[in-house]
Enzyme design. Structure first.
Site, mmCIF file in Angstrom:
data_model
loop_
_atom_site.group_PDB
_atom_site.id
_atom_site.type_symbol
_atom_site.label_atom_id
_atom_site.label_comp_id
_atom_site.label_asym_id
_atom_site.label_seq_id
_atom_site.Cartn_x
_atom_site.Cartn_y
_atom_site.Cartn_z
ATOM 1 N N ARG A 1 -65.592 -47.279 -9.373
ATOM 2 C CA ARG A 1 -66.158 -46.952 -8.585
ATOM 3 C C ARG A 1 -66.688 -45.436 -8.578
ATOM 4 O O ARG A 1 -65.703 -44.734 -8.453
ATOM 5 C CB ARG A 1 -65.685 -47.266 -7.196
ATOM 6 C CG ARG A 1 -65.775 -48.662 -6.761
ATOM 7 C CD ARG A 1 -67.240 -49.164 -6.569
ATOM 8 N NE ARG A 1 -67.252 -50.669 -6.354
ATOM 9 C CZ ARG A 1 -67.606 -51.606 -7.124
ATOM 10 N NH1 ARG A 1 -67.623 -51.247 -8.570
ATOM 11 N NH2 ARG A 1 -67.823 -52.838 -6.695
ATOM 12 N N GLU B 1 -74.992 -43.498 -6.473
ATOM 13 C CA GLU B 1 -75.769 -44.414 -7.378
ATOM 14 C C GLU B 1 -76.845 -45.287 -6.690
ATOM 15 O O GLU B 1 -77.636 -45.454 -7.173
ATOM 16 C CB GLU B 1 -74.999 -45.405 -8.317
ATOM 17 C CG GLU B 1 -74.388 -46.326 -7.654
ATOM 18 C CD GLU B 1 -73.475 -47.072 -8.562
ATOM 19 O OE1 GLU B 1 -73.448 -48.189 -8.687
ATOM 20 O OE2 GLU B 1 -72.729 -46.418 -9.596
ATOM 21 N N HIS C 1 -73.670 -48.259 -14.657
ATOM 22 C CA HIS C 1 -73.281 -49.721 -13.906
ATOM 23 C C HIS C 1 -73.488 -50.773 -14.732
ATOM 24 O O HIS C 1 -73.634 -51.951 -14.099
ATOM 25 C CB HIS C 1 -73.427 -49.806 -12.621
ATOM 26 C CG HIS C 1 -72.450 -50.241 -11.815
ATOM 27 N ND1 HIS C 1 -72.263 -49.740 -10.267
ATOM 28 C CD2 HIS C 1 -71.557 -51.377 -11.848
ATOM 29 C CE1 HIS C 1 -71.240 -50.420 -9.665
ATOM 30 N NE2 HIS C 1 -70.863 -51.418 -10.867
ATOM 31 N N ASP D 1 -69.597 -44.967 -15.787
ATOM 32 C CA ASP D 1 -70.463 -46.089 -15.590
ATOM 33 C C ASP D 1 -70.669 -46.196 -14.179
ATOM 34 O O ASP D 1 -71.563 -47.155 -14.016
ATOM 35 C CB ASP D 1 -69.690 -47.320 -16.328
ATOM 36 C CG ASP D 1 -70.738 -48.456 -16.355
ATOM 37 O OD1 ASP D 1 -71.815 -48.479 -16.896
ATOM 38 O OD2 ASP D 1 -70.230 -49.574 -15.403
#
Length: 329
Positions: free
Chosen positions: A234, A263, A295, A258
């Site tokens: 996260r 985001e 992600h 990622d």
């Protein structure tokens, strides 16, 4: 059961339709759930949410007013849902606790290898007919110390992979896994020790009030010069601005991410024709030792199948008043 599915992506739609097999009335929307779009759930009993959807208190109140009784998350994480408010309103919440720990762990390894062996730079050079090896030197993973923070299902799979590569593994978690100790020789310790001794640090804990900005200025100061930091869990686990300062000072030698704290509204969407408004991620994109994916660590056929099937199973349980075992409280 009528269900409004927010943040439906093209890559997941066929999996949801196949898993549903006509059982539930699915209203597939590309829109994210926000205070403004909550009205789109009118007429449904359940909504299905993805990681970027907003299920804060004010949104939940609107969903309740529109007749929503259940939330089926298409993710393992639930930090985007105000669970206290959901309980107060009598809205049940279920998640997908495990869709493919292998997908996330393998993507983590991909980030490590791509950063270490400078694969993006090498690929771009070759496409320009530049076959020089200057500036592409990496290091052997064998014998390196890797700190894995979080030894749940994903962390455990990564540990198995790293053990096969000959890494020395330090781990931290609130609950110790004796199987990992017996089979892979991991050493449980604290975050501070991991920061001081690890060549590579990978994060695999959920985002909570206690783990928010787990990697901050103070922890970065403890790290080895040139450490590799990987986050596929996260975004909020990392204080991104502190990481940028660490990259500028070369304390952090590599950063693979990622996930990103901000985001929402950025990842999962095509902004190729837009002017990037986020100055923080824009700064990160200027470093040649930073590797960003949007992600996508979960994005395998196996994971998408499992997410869809578990989501539909949770809908079945909501409709029939059964306990799925995936409830979040």
């Amino acid at each position: 059961m009528k269900t409004t599915i927010f943040s439906t992506h093209k890559f997941e739609e066929p999996y949801l339709v196949k898993a549903n097999n006509g059982k539930h009335q699915l209203k597939l929307l590309e829109s994210r759930l926000t205070e403004e779009t909550a009205i789109l759930a009118t007429g449904s009993k359940t909504v299905s949410l993805f990681t970027g959807d907003d299920a804060s208190a004010i949104v939940l109140e609107k969903l309740k007013a529109f007749g929503i009784k259940n939330i089926a998350l298409r993710s393992a994480g639930f930090n985007n849902v105000d669970l206290t408010k959901a309980a107060e309103l009598g809205i049940k919440v279920a998640r997908v606790p495990a869709y493919s720990p292998y997908a996330i762990a393998e993507h983590t390894l991909a980030l490590i290898l791509a950063l270490n062996r400078k694969l993006i730079k090498a690929h771009n050079r070759v496409r320009e007919q530049n076959f020089s090896l200057n500036g592409l030197t990496g290091f052997d993973l064998n014998g390196k110390t890797v700190g894995v923070i979080g030894t749940g299902k994903i962390g455990a799979v990564l540990i198995k992979i790293l053990h096969g590569l000959g890494c020395n593994i330090l781990v931290q978690d609130v609950v110790e896994n004796n199987d990992l100790i017996d089979n892979y020789g991991v050493n449980y310790t604290n975050c501070e020790t991991i920061c001081k001794q690890s060549d590579i640090i990978s994060l695999h804990v959920p985002l909570t009030t206690t783990t928010k900005h787990l990697i901050d200025k103070e922890h970065i100061a403890l790290m080895k010069p040139g450490v590799m930091l990987i986050n596929t869990s996260r975004g909020g686990l990392v204080d991104t601005r502190a990481v940028i300062e660490g990259l500028k000072s070369r304390k952090i030698g590599y950063f693979g991410m990622d996930v990103y704290e901000e985001e929402e509204g950025l990842f999962f969407e095509d902004h190729s024709d837009d002017i990037l408004q986020d100055d923080v991620i824009a700064r990160l994109m200027t470093f040649n030792n930073v590797f960003i994916t949007s992600h996508q660590a979960f994005l395998t056929e196996t994971a998408l199948t499992n997410i869809a099937e578990t989501t539909i199973y949770n809908l079945d349980c909501f409709e029939n008043g059964k306990v799925s075992g995936n409830e979040v409280s």
